[in-house]
Design a protein around this motif. Sequence first.
Motif, PDB file in Angstrom:
ATOM      1  N   HIS A 182       0.848  -1.202   0.000  1.00 61.73           N
ATOM      2  CA  HIS A 182       0.000   0.000   0.000  1.00 61.73           C
ATOM      3  C   HIS A 182       0.882   1.250   0.000  1.00 61.73           C
ATOM      4  CE1 HIS A 182      -3.509   2.179   2.360  1.00 61.73           C
ATOM      5  NE2 HIS A 182      -3.002   2.953   1.417  1.00 61.73           N
TER       6      HIS A 182
ATOM      7  N   HIS B  26      -3.928   6.988  -2.556  1.00 61.34           N
ATOM      8  CA  HIS B  26      -3.597   5.629  -2.134  1.00 61.34           C
ATOM      9  C   HIS B  26      -3.500   4.727  -3.367  1.00 61.34           C
ATOM     10  CE1 HIS B  26      -4.875   6.180   2.205  1.00 61.34           C
ATOM     11  NE2 HIS B  26      -5.588   7.137   1.651  1.00 61.34           N
TER      12      HIS B  26
ATOM     13  N   ILE C 243      -3.343   0.755  -3.778  1.00 64.50           N
ATOM     14  CA  ILE C 243      -3.492  -0.410  -2.896  1.00 64.50           C
ATOM     15  C   ILE C 243      -3.570  -1.708  -3.703  1.00 64.50           C
ATOM     16  CG2 ILE C 243      -4.881  -1.442  -1.052  1.00 64.50           C
ATOM     17  CD1 ILE C 243      -6.076   1.355  -0.534  1.00 64.50           C
TER      18      ILE C 243
END
Length: 138
Positions: free
Chosen positions: A40, A103, A105
């Motif tokens: 992540h 983000h 991920i």
Amino acid sequence: MSKDDCIFCKIANGEIPSATVYEDSICRVILDVNPANKGHALVIPKEHYDDIFSMDADTASKIFTIATEVAKAQKAELNPDGLNIVQNNGEAAGQTVFHFHMHVIPRFIKDDVNIKWLPKKPEADELETLSKALRKRI
Ligand code: 5GP
Ligand code: ZN
């Protein structure tokens, strides 16, 4: 512009050490200290923007370009089954650090990450009316 009390200003500009994946004059990419999944990553602009609403198109396009490179690196290194790009703006949307970040991920079949909503059923004319109103603003 930078904010003296902003942790991501300090991280992005190297004042606080971080697990850095990539850095250039515009942004730094780090590994999230409390990841949703292995790998992540957060793409963080070096300039302070509270959120997407204050970000210019040029910086936004650079951030997304770097996110695509990060995604490909994660794919090569971790071989995920999928990947989510998440970018939270405002408390209502789950933002906890008020310096823009994206983000990236990696996702794995049957992992425990949950990015789901209940689909709504809009009235017949709602999409048409709203799309016209929004179109005028872009
Ligand atoms: P948000 O909820 O604002 O979209 O995401 C903030 C993210 O930043 C969270 O996933 C959190 O784990 C991460 N984070 C917060 N503080 C730090 C930190 O000091 N270092 C790193 N690497 N990640 C952080
Ligand atoms: Zn900041």
